[in-house]
Design a protein around this motif. Structure first.
Motif, mmCIF file in Angstrom:
data_model
loop_
_atom_site.group_PDB
_atom_site.id
_atom_site.type_symbol
_atom_site.label_atom_id
_atom_site.label_comp_id
_atom_site.label_asym_id
_atom_site.label_seq_id
_atom_site.Cartn_x
_atom_site.Cartn_y
_atom_site.Cartn_z
ATOM 1 N N UNK A 13 0.837 -1.212 0.000
ATOM 2 C CA UNK A 13 0.000 0.000 0.000
ATOM 3 C C UNK A 13 0.869 1.259 0.000
ATOM 4 N N UNK A 14 1.840 1.334 0.887
ATOM 5 C CA UNK A 14 2.723 2.503 0.963
ATOM 6 C C UNK A 14 3.481 2.688 -0.349
ATOM 7 N N UNK A 15 4.014 1.594 -0.859
ATOM 8 C CA UNK A 15 4.768 1.655 -2.114
ATOM 9 C C UNK A 15 3.904 2.207 -3.239
ATOM 10 N N UNK A 16 2.683 1.697 -3.368
ATOM 11 C CA UNK A 16 1.804 2.127 -4.464
ATOM 12 C C UNK A 16 1.445 3.606 -4.346
ATOM 13 N N UNK A 17 1.159 4.061 -3.151
ATOM 14 C CA UNK A 17 0.810 5.472 -2.957
ATOM 15 C C UNK A 17 1.991 6.352 -3.345
ATOM 16 N N UNK A 18 3.179 6.000 -2.850
ATOM 17 C CA UNK A 18 4.372 6.788 -3.163
ATOM 18 C C UNK A 18 4.699 6.730 -4.650
ATOM 19 N N UNK A 19 4.570 5.541 -5.239
ATOM 20 C CA UNK A 19 4.865 5.399 -6.669
ATOM 21 C C UNK A 19 3.917 6.250 -7.499
ATOM 22 N N UNK A 20 2.660 6.244 -7.148
ATOM 23 C CA UNK A 20 1.683 7.049 -7.883
ATOM 24 C C UNK A 20 2.045 8.533 -7.833
ATOM 25 N N UNK A 21 2.398 9.018 -6.658
ATOM 26 C CA UNK A 21 2.799 10.420 -6.519
ATOM 27 C C UNK A 21 4.069 10.714 -7.315
ATOM 28 N N UNK A 22 5.025 9.800 -7.240
ATOM 29 C CA UNK A 22 6.298 10.006 -7.936
ATOM 30 C C UNK A 22 6.128 9.972 -9.453
ATOM 31 N N UNK A 23 5.294 9.060 -9.937
ATOM 32 C CA UNK A 23 5.020 9.005 -11.374
ATOM 33 C C UNK A 23 4.290 10.267 -11.838
ATOM 34 N N UNK A 24 3.361 10.756 -11.039
ATOM 35 C CA UNK A 24 2.655 11.996 -11.388
ATOM 36 C C UNK A 24 3.627 13.173 -11.477
ATOM 37 N N UNK A 25 4.566 13.242 -10.535
ATOM 38 C CA UNK A 25 5.559 14.326 -10.562
ATOM 39 C C UNK A 25 6.421 14.254 -11.815
ATOM 40 N N UNK A 26 6.856 13.055 -12.162
ATOM 41 C CA UNK A 26 7.685 12.904 -13.368
ATOM 42 C C UNK A 26 6.879 13.246 -14.615
ATOM 43 N N UNK A 27 5.644 12.793 -14.665
ATOM 44 C CA UNK A 27 4.804 13.076 -15.830
ATOM 45 C C UNK A 27 4.603 14.586 -16.007
ATOM 46 N N UNK A 28 4.412 15.301 -14.905
ATOM 47 C CA UNK A 28 4.266 16.767 -14.990
ATOM 48 C C UNK A 28 5.521 17.397 -15.571
ATOM 49 N N UNK A 29 6.680 16.912 -15.121
ATOM 50 C CA UNK A 29 7.943 17.452 -15.632
ATOM 51 C C UNK A 29 8.077 17.199 -17.135
ATOM 52 N N UNK A 30 7.744 15.987 -17.555
ATOM 53 C CA UNK A 30 7.898 15.636 -18.967
ATOM 54 C C UNK A 30 6.869 16.329 -19.849
ATOM 55 N N UNK A 31 5.735 16.727 -19.273
ATOM 56 C CA UNK A 31 4.690 17.409 -20.030
ATOM 57 C C UNK A 31 4.960 18.895 -20.212
ATOM 58 N N UNK A 32 5.897 19.441 -19.462
ATOM 59 C CA UNK A 32 6.209 20.867 -19.596
ATOM 60 C C UNK A 32 6.677 21.163 -21.018
ATOM 61 N N UNK A 33 6.258 22.290 -21.530
ATOM 62 C CA UNK A 33 6.708 22.703 -22.866
ATOM 63 C C UNK A 33 8.217 22.867 -22.887
ATOM 64 N N UNK A 34 8.727 23.476 -21.840
ATOM 65 C CA UNK A 34 10.175 23.615 -21.707
ATOM 66 C C UNK A 34 10.600 22.692 -20.576
ATOM 67 N N UNK A 35 11.437 21.732 -20.915
ATOM 68 C CA UNK A 35 11.879 20.733 -19.954
ATOM 69 C C UNK A 35 12.910 21.337 -19.017
ATOM 70 N N UNK A 36 12.737 21.108 -17.736
ATOM 71 C CA UNK A 36 13.727 21.510 -16.744
ATOM 72 C C UNK A 36 14.514 20.251 -16.394
ATOM 73 N N UNK A 37 15.686 20.128 -16.994
ATOM 74 C CA UNK A 37 16.465 18.890 -16.897
ATOM 75 C C UNK A 37 16.713 18.485 -15.453
ATOM 76 N N UNK A 38 17.126 19.410 -14.633
ATOM 77 C CA UNK A 38 17.462 19.095 -13.242
ATOM 78 C C UNK A 38 16.233 18.557 -12.502
ATOM 79 N N UNK A 39 15.093 19.218 -12.656
ATOM 80 C CA UNK A 39 13.869 18.785 -11.980
ATOM 81 C C UNK A 39 13.394 17.434 -12.501
ATOM 82 N N UNK A 40 13.495 17.223 -13.813
ATOM 83 C CA UNK A 40 13.074 15.959 -14.417
ATOM 84 C C UNK A 40 13.952 14.811 -13.949
ATOM 85 N N UNK A 41 15.250 15.044 -13.925
ATOM 86 C CA UNK A 41 16.168 14.008 -13.462
ATOM 87 C C UNK A 41 15.942 13.699 -11.985
#
Length: 173
Positions: free
Chosen positions: A70-98
């Motif tokens: 349960x903990x893993x899935x909740x954290x993974x979902x949040x982490x995947x959402x954060x990465x997806x937001x970074x990758x969806x940005x028109x201008x990629x912020x390399x440091x934040x994405x990495x």
């Protein structure tokens, strides 16, 4: 007159070059999102069914990931959402994405380096338990733990490569 024509020709070429770079940027963004979706699809195997009905999977998961499902899935979902937001940005912020990707890598680190995924020594006292953990993981995810591991690593490496390519391309742009 000839100077105006030369300036016009140069500005047309510059405009064409910019348009080409913008097209490439769009393609690189789509590639990074496609690679992200491959990672997301792989991780969704951990969510195939209600894990509360699978105590054997819960035990196998805890042994492989060193945390509860349960903990893993909740954290993974949040982490995947954060990465997806970074990758969806028109201008990629390399440091934040990495950084967003590195958080996901850390989350999978114990699984990737799990002793259970190393070749089983038939003379080991834990050999039968390790086989059972692998079997329970496969029964739940429909994927061998070793293949799941390799796929996760490949997806994360591909995403990192996409981030680097996009950042490099955006510097040119």
């Amino acid at each position: 007159m000839e100077t105006k024509y030369t300036l016009s020709l140069c500005s047309d070429l510059d405009e064409q070059e910019i348009q080409q770079l913008q097209k490439q940027a769009k393609i690189l963004k789509e590639n990074s999102l496609n690679t992200f979706n491959a990672l997301k699809t792989t991780t969704q195997r951990l969510e195939r069914q209600t894990f509360t009905n699978c105590p054997s999977f819960q035990q196998a998961f805890a042994h492989l990931f060193h945390t509860d499902v349960r903990t893993f899935k909740i954290e993974l979902s949040q982490n995947l959402n954060n990465l997806e937001k970074q990758l969806n940005n028109e201008i990629l912020h390399e440091k934040d994405s990495k950084f967003s990707l590195s958080v996901i890598k850390v989350q999978f680190d114990k699984f990737i380096h799990s002793d259970v995924l190393k070749p089983i020594n038939p003379y080991s006292s834990s050999a039968s338990y390790d086989r059972e953990v692998r079997k329970n993981f496969k029964d739940y995810t429909q994927m061998e733990a070793q293949i799941f591991k390799e796929t996760i690593i490949q997806n994360m490496n591909s995403i990192e490569q996409c981030i680097v390519e996009r950042a490099s391309h955006e510097q040119k742009l």
